[in-house]
Design a protein around this motif. Structure first.
Motif, mmCIF file in Angstrom:
data_model
loop_
_atom_site.group_PDB
_atom_site.id
_atom_site.type_symbol
_atom_site.label_atom_id
_atom_site.label_comp_id
_atom_site.label_asym_id
_atom_site.label_seq_id
_atom_site.Cartn_x
_atom_site.Cartn_y
_atom_site.Cartn_z
ATOM 1 N N ILE A 160 -2.789 10.635 -7.795
ATOM 2 C CA ILE A 160 -1.753 11.355 -7.520
ATOM 3 C C ILE A 160 -1.859 13.005 -8.117
ATOM 4 N N ASN A 188 -3.398 7.271 -3.023
ATOM 5 C CA ASN A 188 -3.581 5.830 -3.245
ATOM 6 C C ASN A 188 -2.385 5.125 -4.237
ATOM 7 N N GLY A 189 -3.022 3.842 -3.932
ATOM 8 C CA GLY A 189 -2.399 2.970 -5.427
ATOM 9 C C GLY A 189 -0.960 1.896 -4.577
ATOM 10 N N SER A 190 -0.944 1.024 -5.406
ATOM 11 C CA SER A 190 -0.570 -0.222 -4.542
ATOM 12 C C SER A 190 0.679 -0.541 -5.279
ATOM 13 N N GLN A 205 1.019 -0.910 0.116
ATOM 14 C CA GLN A 205 -0.280 -0.101 -0.086
ATOM 15 C C GLN A 205 0.795 1.342 -0.068
ATOM 16 N N ALA A 206 1.292 2.033 -0.761
ATOM 17 C CA ALA A 206 2.123 3.273 -1.185
ATOM 18 C C ALA A 206 1.666 4.761 -0.336
ATOM 19 N N ALA A 219 -3.159 3.504 -8.839
ATOM 20 C CA ALA A 219 -2.498 5.491 -8.144
ATOM 21 C C ALA A 219 -3.222 6.372 -8.552
ATOM 22 N N LEU A 250 3.856 0.939 -10.091
ATOM 23 C CA LEU A 250 2.717 1.269 -9.795
ATOM 24 C C LEU A 250 1.167 1.179 -10.346
ATOM 25 N N LEU A 291 0.591 11.753 -3.479
ATOM 26 C CA LEU A 291 0.243 10.559 -3.357
ATOM 27 C C LEU A 291 -1.024 9.854 -3.046
#
Length: 391
Positions: A207, A176-178, A153-154, A205, A202, A174
């Motif tokens: 941004i 969200n995203g992984s 989980q970024a 996500a 990535l 950032l």
């Protein structure tokens, strides 16, 4: 030590006198709280690195000491320790990471450990394949190689890394995203900054960038990064109802020029929509006021420099004017965007031109040169209120 913890200790003296030289061996009988071990280490003159904060955990250890001088307090030690689960955090970070299982060796001020896991509950796990560290009077230094064991989980891992000084520029957030990656991270003893190299992927996500009123959605992208330089390849993203594909290269820095190169393809572009969502006004430069993200962007547009930017657009429209098969070559410096090549198909013919946009003003000033060939002039003038009014 305390009521529950025991250590077997043996001592051997080479000679007796006013400052005898001793050797010793110490070994835990069972795992004991790391807090107790650190208390012993501090009493022996080995405080833990200030860059780490130990929250909890149990460990066992074996230590060999030699040339121990009771009067002068001088000695050399070496040994090993085994940790089942350790909870760590950075001094300025909110996230706590679990370390397990950890087997490390140490000699003097040097520590070595291989193949242990770091995990944030609910945010994924990575493996430290190699770690060497040293604690000098000048400061704590280390070198680590890591790889992800699953998508991470970024946002939460970025928050943890930020406690050690690894942060994105304040113009980039950032949400969200992984991601997956392999990386090498270094910090020299006495240095306040870290160097790193990483490669990964990535996905999914969102941004936020300063001066953009709508977030960029990244479906997937491969990346390589080294210190403040990043390269993004195979980008698949969407912004302002436009799907974007391609590659970008640039530097990530909070000071000095932000240099960007890109080779992008877009499907459909609504120039009026882009204009609405692109905040290029001088007020967005952070003159004491907030930017879109709520923090000063420190002159993002003033620092932005585009070198060798190319954009291919399948279809675009502005007001009623529609164009297709558009090819753009651009550059930017000191808030002046220069499009040296603006070629497209327009109203049955072709168009070649150049455009200069000056963003020093509340509304950008533009200078345009162009020529058309084999265009349907009637349709063009019917859709172009600007040219019709000029005529």
């Amino acid at each position: 030590i305390g009521s529950r913890n025991s250590i077997d200790l043996s001592l051997e003296a080479d000679r007796l006198g006013s400052d005898p030289s001793l050797r010793f061996h110490a070994e835990t009988r069972q795992p004991m709280p790391v807090s107790e071990i650190l208390r012993i280490a501090v009493s022996l003159g080995f405080p833990p690195p200030a860059a780490l904060r130990v929250e909890s955990g149990n460990a066992s250890f074996q230590i060999e000491g030699r040339d121990l001088r009771l009067k002068s307090g001088r000695f050399q030690i070496a040994g090993q320790a085994d940790v089942d689960t350790l909870t760590l955090s950075a001094p300025t970070g909110a996230e706590k990471v679990l370390v397990s299982p950890l087997h490390m060796k140490f000699a003097g001020d040097n520590i070595q450990a291989n193949r242990f896991h770091l995990s944030l509950p609910g945010a994924g796990k990575l493996e430290v394949t190699e770690l060497t560290a040293s604690d000098h009077p000048a400061g704590f230094g280390f070198q680590a190689r890591i790889r992800t064991m699953e998508p991470l989980q970024a946002v939460r891992w970025l928050d943890f890394a930020g406690g050690f000084g690894l942060k994105l520029p304040q113009e980039v957030q950032l949400k969200n995203g992984s991601f997956t990656l392999t990386a090498e991270i270094k910090r020299a003893a006495g240095s306040k900054t870290m160097s790193y190299s990483a490669a990964g992927r990535l996905q999914n996500a969102r941004i936020h960038c300063a001066s953009l009123k709508e977030d960029l959605t990244v479906e997937q992208a491969s990346f390589q990064a080294e210190d403040n330089r990043m390269e993004i390849r195979a980008l698949q993203a969407q912004w302002a109802e436009t799907r974007l594909r391609g590659n970008l290269q640039g530097n990530l820095t909070s000071k000095g020029p932000v240099v960007l190169q890109f080779q992008l393809q877009a499907d459909k572009v609504d120039m009026d929509r882009w204009s609405e969502l692109l905040d290029t006004s001088p007020a967005a430069e952070g003159k004491g006021g907030p930017s879109v993200s709520g923090t000063s962007d420190s002159g993002w547009w003033k620092r932005l420099r585009i070198e060798n930017g190319s954009l291919a657009i399948a279809e675009a429209k502005s007001k009623k004017i529609e164009a297709s098969d558009i090819r753009i070559l651009s550059g930017m410096q000191d808030r002046i965007l220069t499009i040296g090549k603006l070629d497209c198909r327009l109203y049955g013919g072709t168009h070649q031109g150049a455009l200069r946009l000056d963003f020093h003003h509340q509304k950008p000033l533009f200078t345009y040169q162009g020529k058309g060939q084999d265009m349907d002039v009637g349709r063009f003038l019917a859709d172009s209120t600007l040219y019709r009014d000029l005529l």
